[in-house]
Design a protein around this motif. Structure first.
Motif, short mmCIF file in Angstrom:
data_model
loop_
_atom_site.label_atom_id
_atom_site.label_comp_id
_atom_site.label_asym_id
_atom_site.label_seq_id
_atom_site.Cartn_x
_atom_site.Cartn_y
_atom_site.Cartn_z
N LYS A 1 85.23 16.57 -2.77
CA LYS A 1 84.97 17.99 -2.99
C LYS A 1 83.46 18.28 -3.08
O LYS A 1 82.97 19.27 -2.54
N VAL A 2 82.75 17.40 -3.77
CA VAL A 2 81.30 17.60 -3.92
C VAL A 2 80.61 17.46 -2.56
O VAL A 2 79.69 18.21 -2.23
N ALA A 3 81.06 16.48 -1.76
CA ALA A 3 80.48 16.30 -0.42
C ALA A 3 80.74 17.51 0.46
O ALA A 3 79.87 17.94 1.23
N ALA A 4 81.95 18.08 0.35
CA ALA A 4 82.27 19.28 1.13
C ALA A 4 81.38 20.45 0.69
O ALA A 4 80.91 21.24 1.52
N LEU A 5 81.15 20.56 -0.61
CA LEU A 5 80.26 21.61 -1.13
C LEU A 5 78.84 21.39 -0.63
O LEU A 5 78.14 22.35 -0.28
N ALA A 6 78.40 20.13 -0.58
CA ALA A 6 77.05 19.83 -0.08
C ALA A 6 76.90 20.29 1.37
O ALA A 6 75.88 20.88 1.74
N THR A 7 77.91 20.02 2.18
CA THR A 7 77.88 20.45 3.59
C THR A 7 77.85 21.97 3.69
O THR A 7 77.07 22.54 4.47
N GLN A 8 78.71 22.61 2.91
CA GLN A 8 78.79 24.08 2.92
C GLN A 8 77.48 24.70 2.48
O GLN A 8 76.95 25.63 3.12
N ALA A 9 76.91 24.20 1.39
CA ALA A 9 75.67 24.77 0.85
C ALA A 9 74.49 24.50 1.77
O ALA A 9 73.61 25.35 1.93
N THR A 10 74.46 23.32 2.37
CA THR A 10 73.37 22.99 3.30
C THR A 10 73.36 23.94 4.48
O THR A 10 72.30 24.41 4.93
N ALA A 11 74.54 24.25 5.00
CA ALA A 11 74.64 25.19 6.12
C ALA A 11 74.18 26.58 5.71
O ALA A 11 73.49 27.27 6.46
N ALA A 12 74.56 26.99 4.50
CA ALA A 12 74.18 28.33 4.02
C ALA A 12 72.69 28.43 3.75
O ALA A 12 72.11 29.52 3.81
N ALA A 13 72.05 27.31 3.45
CA ALA A 13 70.63 27.32 3.12
C ALA A 13 69.72 27.27 4.34
O ALA A 13 68.51 27.47 4.23
N LYS A 14 70.28 27.00 5.52
CA LYS A 14 69.46 26.90 6.72
C LYS A 14 68.83 28.25 7.08
O LYS A 14 69.44 29.29 6.88
N PRO A 15 67.61 28.24 7.62
CA PRO A 15 66.96 29.49 8.02
C PRO A 15 67.85 30.27 8.99
O PRO A 15 68.39 29.71 9.94
N GLY A 16 68.01 31.55 8.70
CA GLY A 16 68.79 32.39 9.59
C GLY A 16 70.29 32.33 9.36
O GLY A 16 71.05 33.03 10.03
N ALA A 17 70.75 31.50 8.39
CA ALA A 17 72.18 31.36 8.16
C ALA A 17 72.83 32.68 7.73
O ALA A 17 74.01 32.91 7.97
N LEU A 18 72.04 33.54 7.08
CA LEU A 18 72.57 34.83 6.64
C LEU A 18 72.17 35.98 7.57
O LEU A 18 72.39 37.15 7.25
N ASP A 19 71.58 35.63 8.72
CA ASP A 19 71.29 36.66 9.71
C ASP A 19 72.55 36.89 10.53
O ASP A 19 72.65 36.54 11.71
N LEU A 20 73.54 37.47 9.89
CA LEU A 20 74.85 37.66 10.52
C LEU A 20 74.98 39.10 11.02
O LEU A 20 74.61 40.05 10.33
N PHE A 21 75.51 39.22 12.23
CA PHE A 21 75.70 40.55 12.83
C PHE A 21 77.08 40.63 13.46
O PHE A 21 77.63 39.62 13.92
N SER A 22 77.62 41.82 13.44
CA SER A 22 78.92 42.06 14.09
C SER A 22 78.73 43.10 15.18
O SER A 22 77.84 43.95 15.11
N ALA A 23 79.58 43.00 16.20
CA ALA A 23 79.49 43.91 17.34
C ALA A 23 80.78 44.72 17.46
O ALA A 23 81.88 44.17 17.35
N THR A 24 80.63 46.02 17.68
CA THR A 24 81.78 46.90 17.87
C THR A 24 81.51 47.84 19.04
O THR A 24 80.36 48.03 19.45
#
Length: 440
Positions: free
Chosen positions: A52-75
């Motif tokens: 579980k901790v390893a899965a959290l590490a993977t999840q958090a590492t991805a979220a911390a990457k530059p641009g990870a929260l630059d999310l856009f949706s198209a309609t």
């Protein structure tokens, strides 16, 4: 194989007696077995936590990457056009109109029973293919066309009365799949012409421009955004790409959920429970109770998620991420949405700072080589192996002890039997002497 002489001379149940002795002498081995079970239970629990901790590490590492929260949706403004955004999407909008949909060419022959000609010519993709079926059989014609690699597939279609028509279809969609086919004496009719899909950008203006696609999908119409047309649109359609607040909120919420999953697992396996039976009250502690390594991992992740963020440092509760009285995290979606609307960049930066700290804490605990949980598991597994060796040694020792006892008791039974036989003989001799004296 042991010798059983139960009660032969002594009347004792020597088998039960030996079993009792071995059971008493096996108490140290039983204690080792109990300890091995406890250690193995701990290893299993630690492995579950580490996963579980390893899965959290993977999840958090991805979220911390530059641009990870630059999310856009198209309609789009029309249900006749579907838009899809990728990670490369940026905010923007554009107007367009769908004028044509892509078509794949389909050509058919007149009704035929057999194929009376020997050759067929197909022009496709700028090349000419001459096809010669083995026989006049329609099946041979179909097989020859399909094996020619001419960008055309053939099918035999029954139209009733024992008659057939051959259908030829392009293997490529759009104008690139166009072909011509000829064979002396046979008429071919195009039932569907090869056609690219077409959209007009900025329709109705002097800047209008036509864009074509061999399929109904237009990739990267805007950076990182594709559209797929389902129908021709009689009026202009607006494509809009905007910040994906729902996606950003989910990422932050999932991060909190991931951390809470760790806290819940630790709490459940560290809990102390009490049970009452007819023999009294029993209290038992979970496998993680009092374990300093687990407590340290839990605290480091909790601190990473709850300590102040930003410059100057501010509480994460300002963006809806807070610590509860029970030592878990809480995510307030409404508060997060308000913070995101007021300061998108600042809120995203705070989430990424938290994600980075969680990633560091979780990786420190779960790294497959140096993680604190990993090394603890390795040490416990080594102890399990050592206990297994000691238990095995006890098996050998107890087996030897049992064999010795069996020989000893068997010898005693034989000796006692001999003594009883001697007693009987002496008794009979004395009885004889006494009888002789009486008769004199």
């Amino acid at each position: 194989m042991g010798i059983s002489l139960d009660g032969l001379a002594s009347g004792l149940d020597t088998t039960a007696l030996i079993s009792s002795i071995i059971q008493a002498e096996a108490i140290p081995q039983t204690l080792l077995k109990n300890k091995s079970y406890d250690v193995q239970s701990m290893v299993s629990a630690l492995q579950g936590l580490n996963s579980k901790v390893a899965a959290l590490a993977t999840q958090a590492t991805a979220a911390a990457k530059p641009g990870a929260l630059d999310l856009f949706s198209a309609t789009t403004s029309s249900d006749k056009v579907v838009a899809t955004a990728t990670a490369a999407a940026k905010a923007g909008s554009i107007d367009f109109q769908v004028n044509k949909l892509a078509q794949t060419q389909v050509t058919v022959t007149d009704k035929v029973v057999g194929w009376p000609y020997t050759t067929m010519t197909i022009n496709s993709g700028g090349q000419t293919y001459t096809i010669t079926p083995l026989t006049s059989s329609l099946d041979d014609v179909v097989n020859s066309v399909n094996a020619a690699g001419a960008g055309v597939t053939a099918s035999k279609v029954s139209v009733g009365g024992g008659e057939f028509r051959l259908q030829f279809s392009a293997t490529k969609s759009g104008a690139a799949g166009a072909f011509t086919i000829s064979d002396a004496g046979t008429t071919f009719t195009d039932v569907k012409t090869a056609q690219d899909a077409e959209i007009a950008l900025w329709p109705g203006t002097t800047a209008a421009q036509t864009v074509k696609s061999s399929t109904n999908t237009f990739t990267d119409l805007l950076p990182g955004v594709s559209i797929t047309a389902k129908e021709v649109t009689p009026a202009p359609v607006t494509l809009t790409v905007s910040r994906d607040d729902a996606g950003i909120t989910k990422l932050a919420s999932d991060l909190v959920d991931g951390a809470n999953g760790i806290f819940a697992l630790v709490a459940s396996k560290a809990a102390v429970s009490t049970s009452t039976t007819t023999s009294g009250t029993t209290t038992s502690a979970g496998v993680f109770a009092g374990d300093s390594t687990v407590r340290s991992v839990n605290q480091s992740i909790l601190s990473a998620a709850s300590l102040p963020v930003g410059t100057p440092p501010r509480s994460p509760s300002e963006i809806g991420i807070s610590i509860t009285k029970t030592g878990t995290m809480e995510f307030d979606a409404t508060k997060f949405a308000a913070a995101l609307a007021a300061d998108p960049a600042g809120t995203a930066a705070k989430v990424q700072e938290i994600a980075g700290r969680i990633a560091t804490a979780a990786t420190t605990a779960s790294d497959k080589y140096t993680g604190t949980l990993t090394t603890t598991i390795t040490g416990q597994q080594s102890e399990v192996r050592d206990l297994a060796d000691r238990i095995s040694d006890w098996d050998t020792r107890l087996a030897s002890r049992k064999a010795t006892l069996e020989r000893t008791y068997s010898g005693l039974e034989v000796a006692l039997s001999n003594m009883n036989a001697q007693k009987t003989w002496l008794t009979s001799q004395l009885a004889g002497l006494s009888s002789g004296s009486s008769s004199s």
